[in-house]
Write a protein that holds these residues in place. Structure first.
Motif, PDB file in Angstrom:
ATOM      1  N   ALA A 190      -0.581  -9.896  -4.512  1.00 56.77           N
ATOM      2  CA  ALA A 190      -1.263  -9.021  -3.564  1.00 56.77           C
ATOM      3  C   ALA A 190      -2.349  -8.207  -4.268  1.00 56.77           C
ATOM      4  N   ARG A 191      -2.041  -7.706  -5.451  1.00 56.25           N
ATOM      5  CA  ARG A 191      -3.013  -6.952  -6.228  1.00 56.25           C
ATOM      6  C   ARG A 191      -4.196  -7.830  -6.610  1.00 56.25           C
ATOM      7  N   ARG A 192      -3.909  -9.052  -7.011  1.00 55.76           N
ATOM      8  CA  ARG A 192      -4.954 -10.000  -7.416  1.00 55.76           C
ATOM      9  C   ARG A 192      -5.871 -10.311  -6.227  1.00 55.76           C
ATOM     10  N   ILE A 193      -5.303 -10.495  -5.052  1.00 56.69           N
ATOM     11  CA  ILE A 193      -6.101 -10.784  -3.862  1.00 56.69           C
ATOM     12  C   ILE A 193      -7.030  -9.616  -3.557  1.00 56.69           C
ATOM     13  N   ALA A 194      -6.519  -8.392  -3.671  1.00 56.30           N
ATOM     14  CA  ALA A 194      -7.350  -7.216  -3.437  1.00 56.30           C
ATOM     15  C   ALA A 194      -8.472  -7.129  -4.468  1.00 56.30           C
ATOM     16  N   ASP A 195      -8.160  -7.408  -5.716  1.00 58.51           N
ATOM     17  CA  ASP A 195      -9.166  -7.347  -6.774  1.00 58.51           C
ATOM     18  C   ASP A 195     -10.254  -8.401  -6.574  1.00 58.51           C
ATOM     19  N   ALA A 196      -9.889  -9.516  -5.938  1.00 56.65           N
ATOM     20  CA  ALA A 196     -10.849 -10.603  -5.725  1.00 56.65           C
ATOM     21  C   ALA A 196     -11.746 -10.355  -4.515  1.00 56.65           C
ATOM     22  N   GLY A 197     -11.498  -9.274  -3.755  1.00 53.76           N
ATOM     23  CA  GLY A 197     -12.428  -8.931  -2.694  1.00 53.76           C
ATOM     24  C   GLY A 197     -11.883  -8.868  -1.295  1.00 53.76           C
ATOM     25  N   THR A 198     -10.634  -9.265  -1.084  1.00 54.76           N
ATOM     26  CA  THR A 198     -10.032  -9.189   0.247  1.00 54.76           C
ATOM     27  C   THR A 198      -9.276  -7.867   0.368  1.00 54.76           C
ATOM     28  N   THR A 199      -9.605  -7.086   1.389  1.00 58.57           N
ATOM     29  CA  THR A 199      -8.875  -5.841   1.635  1.00 58.57           C
ATOM     30  C   THR A 199      -7.451  -6.171   2.063  1.00 58.57           C
ATOM     31  N   VAL A 200      -6.461  -5.487   1.488  1.00 50.52           N
ATOM     32  CA  VAL A 200      -5.057  -5.772   1.764  1.00 50.52           C
ATOM     33  C   VAL A 200      -4.392  -4.526   2.342  1.00 50.52           C
ATOM     34  N   LEU A 201      -3.722  -4.709   3.483  1.00 48.84           N
ATOM     35  CA  LEU A 201      -2.876  -3.669   4.080  1.00 48.84           C
ATOM     36  C   LEU A 201      -1.461  -4.219   4.093  1.00 48.84           C
ATOM     37  N   MET A 202      -0.570  -3.594   3.334  1.00 52.45           N
ATOM     38  CA  MET A 202       0.768  -4.132   3.119  1.00 52.45           C
ATOM     39  C   MET A 202       1.837  -3.172   3.597  1.00 52.45           C
ATOM     40  N   VAL A 203       2.766  -3.682   4.366  1.00 48.73           N
ATOM     41  CA  VAL A 203       3.965  -2.946   4.763  1.00 48.73           C
ATOM     42  C   VAL A 203       5.070  -3.284   3.768  1.00 48.73           C
ATOM     43  N   GLU A 204       5.727  -2.275   3.216  1.00 50.58           N
ATOM     44  CA  GLU A 204       6.754  -2.523   2.190  1.00 50.58           C
ATOM     45  C   GLU A 204       7.846  -1.466   2.255  1.00 50.58           C
ATOM     46  N   GLN A 205       9.069  -1.884   1.900  1.00 51.38           N
ATOM     47  CA  GLN A 205      10.166  -0.941   1.726  1.00 51.38           C
ATOM     48  C   GLN A 205      10.445  -0.662   0.255  1.00 51.38           C
ATOM     49  N   ASN A 206       9.960  -1.555  -0.631  1.00 48.75           N
ATOM     50  CA  ASN A 206      10.147  -1.340  -2.066  1.00 48.75           C
ATOM     51  C   ASN A 206       9.101  -0.334  -2.531  1.00 48.75           C
ATOM     52  N   VAL A 207       9.411   0.942  -2.346  1.00 41.07           N
ATOM     53  CA  VAL A 207       8.430   2.004  -2.503  1.00 41.07           C
ATOM     54  C   VAL A 207       7.859   2.058  -3.911  1.00 41.07           C
ATOM     55  N   LYS A 208       8.728   2.080  -4.896  1.00 44.61           N
ATOM     56  CA  LYS A 208       8.288   2.265  -6.273  1.00 44.61           C
ATOM     57  C   LYS A 208       7.338   1.160  -6.715  1.00 44.61           C
ATOM     58  N   LYS A 209       7.710  -0.095  -6.444  1.00 41.05           N
ATOM     59  CA  LYS A 209       6.877  -1.214  -6.883  1.00 41.05           C
ATOM     60  C   LYS A 209       5.605  -1.330  -6.053  1.00 41.05           C
ATOM     61  N   ALA A 210       5.694  -1.015  -4.761  1.00 39.41           N
ATOM     62  CA  ALA A 210       4.507  -1.088  -3.911  1.00 39.41           C
ATOM     63  C   ALA A 210       3.468  -0.063  -4.335  1.00 39.41           C
TER      64      ALA A 210
END
Length: 268
Positions: A190-210
């Motif tokens: 997900a981080r790599r996709i954002a760095d490559a230019g696609t805006t990412v909106l992510m829903v997550e329960q794993n708070v610390k890692k997200a």
């Protein structure tokens, strides 16, 4: 075991999309789940945090037109359409909770469906790029998706969404039910996709890692946003830590912790 590699180009739309949500309300029939939501997903990675039942998945469904919504939603200043197929054409892709693959189809066939609306030559080019971005999937191209592990299926789901070359990628609980190592790998993707230019909106329960991979975050409780801020500050917030990460080893929160929390978290 690496399922993806850093490449000079990763499938995604042109430009860095900016989503703005103003006064969004949505629900199911007469039952209203979300009330007066205001948020932004700027270029990079934004995470929506919150416990089960907070309305996180409902928010993503409303954004892609799977349920009716009220309020104003814009993508780069243009009103986001209400119909799902028009939202996809506008450059938005959703990886739904539970992956939603076609289990009796191969990895290749699932990926091709993600680019079905583009010309055959372009679809083939995108498929080759997807296999470059996710080399393990090239090895499994002819394997039935339903025979893969949960983490591998999630990888296919993300790669399939990227086949539409989205400007905005929505991820709904990508780490759900996965082993810790696979969670780390998916969030790195997900981080790599954002760095490559696609805006990412992510829903997550794993708070610390997200929060470790995001630039900014929002906290959703019972259909209402209760906090927002830079991810690094939210991770240090006593409010967020107590609610979602648990207290420290002694079960106490210091005055300094509380002060940092008040500075980090802005009321939503």
């Amino acid at each position: 075991m690496m399922y993806w590699r850093a490449t000079p180009f990763m499938l995604g739309g042109s430009g860095r999309a900016h989503l703005k949500v103003r006064g969004l309300s949505a629900g199911y029939g007469a039952f209203l789940v979300l009330r007066d939501i205001h948020l932004e997903a700027e270029p990079g990675l934004t995470v929506i945090l919150g416990p089960n039942g907070a309305g996180k998945s409902t928010l993503l469904k409303a954004l892609v037109g799977l349920i009716p919504r009220r309020g104003v939603v814009t993508l780069d200043g243009d009103l986001l359409p209400d119909e799902t197929h028009e939202i996809v054409q506008a450059g938005v892709a959703l990886v739904a909770e539970g992956r939603r693959l076609f289990p009796q189809m191969s990895v290749r066939e699932n990926l091709e469906l993600g680019g079905w609306l583009v010309p055959k030559v372009e679809r083939a080019r995108r498929l080759d790029q997807a296999f470059n971005d996710f080399p393990k999937l090239r090895e499994r191209a002819n394997q039935l998706a339903g025979t893969m592990s949960g983490g591998e299926q999630q990888m296919v789901a993300v790669a399939r969404a990227m086949m539409s070359a989205p400007r905005l990628l929505l991820l709904d609980e990508p780490s759900l039910g996965l082993a810790p190592k696979m969670v780390d790998e998916l969030l790195a993707i997900a981080r790599r996709i954002a760095d490559a230019g696609t805006t990412v909106l992510m829903v997550e329960q794993n708070v610390k890692k997200a929060l470790a991979v995001a630039e900014r975050g929002y906290v959703l409780e019972r259909g209402t946003l209760v906090a927002r801020g830079p991810a690094a500050l939210l991770a240090r917030s006593s409010v967020v830590r107590e609610a979602y990460l648990g207290a420290d080893a002694t079960g106490t929160t210091t005055a300094a912790d509380a002060a940092r929390g008040r500075r980090a978290v802005a009321p939503a």
